[in-house]
Enzyme design. Sequence first.
Site, mmCIF file in Angstrom:
data_model
loop_
_atom_site.group_PDB
_atom_site.id
_atom_site.type_symbol
_atom_site.label_atom_id
_atom_site.label_comp_id
_atom_site.label_asym_id
_atom_site.label_seq_id
_atom_site.Cartn_x
_atom_site.Cartn_y
_atom_site.Cartn_z
ATOM 1 N N GLY A 1 0.831 -1.204 0.000
ATOM 2 C CA GLY A 1 0.000 0.000 0.000
ATOM 3 C C GLY A 1 0.862 1.247 0.000
ATOM 4 O O GLY A 1 1.815 1.375 0.777
ATOM 5 N N CYS B 1 -7.251 -4.801 -5.937
ATOM 6 C CA CYS B 1 -6.022 -4.724 -5.134
ATOM 7 C C CYS B 1 -6.350 -4.437 -3.671
ATOM 8 O O CYS B 1 -7.502 -4.616 -3.237
ATOM 9 C CB CYS B 1 -5.034 -3.712 -5.679
ATOM 10 S SG CYS B 1 -3.353 -4.060 -5.051
ATOM 11 N N LYS C 1 -0.469 11.532 -2.659
ATOM 12 C CA LYS C 1 -0.343 10.591 -3.781
ATOM 13 C C LYS C 1 -0.299 11.354 -5.114
ATOM 14 O O LYS C 1 -0.115 10.753 -6.170
ATOM 15 C CB LYS C 1 -1.540 9.635 -3.801
ATOM 16 C CG LYS C 1 -1.804 8.914 -2.481
ATOM 17 C CD LYS C 1 -1.316 7.517 -2.496
ATOM 18 C CE LYS C 1 -1.504 6.783 -1.194
ATOM 19 N NZ LYS C 1 -2.831 6.238 -0.993
ATOM 20 N N ARG D 1 11.121 1.935 -4.478
ATOM 21 C CA ARG D 1 9.955 1.685 -5.340
ATOM 22 C C ARG D 1 9.791 2.906 -6.247
ATOM 23 O O ARG D 1 9.680 4.017 -5.751
ATOM 24 C CB ARG D 1 8.665 1.494 -4.518
ATOM 25 C CG ARG D 1 8.623 0.350 -3.511
ATOM 26 C CD ARG D 1 8.614 -1.035 -4.105
ATOM 27 N NE ARG D 1 7.505 -1.364 -4.986
ATOM 28 C CZ ARG D 1 6.349 -1.874 -4.581
ATOM 29 N NH1 ARG D 1 6.103 -2.085 -3.319
ATOM 30 N NH2 ARG D 1 5.406 -2.190 -5.458
ATOM 31 N N ASP E 1 -1.622 4.767 -6.461
ATOM 32 C CA ASP E 1 -0.198 4.902 -6.129
ATOM 33 C C ASP E 1 0.304 6.274 -6.538
ATOM 34 O O ASP E 1 1.242 6.803 -5.949
ATOM 35 C CB ASP E 1 0.624 3.811 -6.819
ATOM 36 C CG ASP E 1 0.395 2.466 -6.156
ATOM 37 O OD1 ASP E 1 -0.584 1.781 -6.535
ATOM 38 O OD2 ASP E 1 1.158 2.126 -5.238
ATOM 39 N N GLY F 1 0.246 4.304 0.915
ATOM 40 C CA GLY F 1 0.204 5.103 2.146
ATOM 41 C C GLY F 1 1.112 4.501 3.208
ATOM 42 O O GLY F 1 1.882 5.204 3.870
#
Length: 306
Positions: free
Chosen positions: A5, A113, A218, A47, A182, A7
């Site tokens: 996730g 998801c 985000k 990431r 994301d 967040g």
Amino acid sequence: MEIRGAGRIARAAAEALRDHAREFSGLDRETFDHAMHEAAERLIATRPTAVSLPNAVHRVMAGLDDAPDFAAAREGIIRRADAFIESSRDAVARIAEIGARHIHDGDVILTHCNSEAALSCIVGAHRSGKSVEVFATEVRPRNQGLVTIRTLNDAGVKTNFIVDSAVRSFIHDIDLVIVGADAVTVNGAVVNKIGTSMVAHTAKEARVNVIVAAETYKFAPRTIMGELITIEERPGSEVLTDEIARALPHVTVRNPAFDVTPAEFIDMIVTEEGAIPPQMAYVIIRDYLGWDLKEFHKGFELNNRT
Ligand code: RI2
């Protein structure tokens, strides 16, 4: 992949910077600043897609260079990290409140998801006494759907578990799609787990509304300057075992972890500052993430001068 996730990834990055600052054993300012910048870069590189990660790191690191001395520099990192973590939790709680208002009694909701923000809306509606039923996808290849159905089950929400390719077969049973994000670009496109764009496309065709639940961190400021979001492509071994792959020398597995859903497939983005149409993403970036733009402008001017 141990932290799932966007967040949670952002909060984990803030915690890592805070702990790094706390545990720093040196005494001089220069080494501290260097260690913090190195840690920040390393975290951002873990990431590439979830923009919540660089946004969180920037928020914690902002002001480090202006701190008058070592003690203030360390204290500032710890304070900003704690503030980010708290504001992130508050943001999810606020999104749950706002999102739940857009869910009607009796709604059947599809989610794809595992999104803390999206699930908080669904569980929020359920807790407020509305009757909701969920269709949750499996989410190949990492099966994040399993985490989703556990959360929904624990909350007592009636849930159906389906394979990803069954979305179109059930779309006429669905009243609303809710997913997380994301990254959100300036033109309102949403980058989310692979398959989200197919789900949204199917929903659009069936005239089912699509809501994206996304905290303001985000949103991706640099997309204003045309910067693209990098889509992480993960190892083929997540899809086919090495043994099977070795027996198929002419086959290459492609495994992008995310895809891009254009704004026209999205009806609303629920942020902690309110629900907006995706076309208003610029306003969120301007009002809540302006720091990054200033930083970007600085770099742009310098680059232009050389
Ligand atoms: P929250 C996840 O990706 C999923 O794509 C999910 O929809 C998105 O992050 C947002 O999740 P990954 O970062 O932040 O786990 O709402 O690969 O939990």
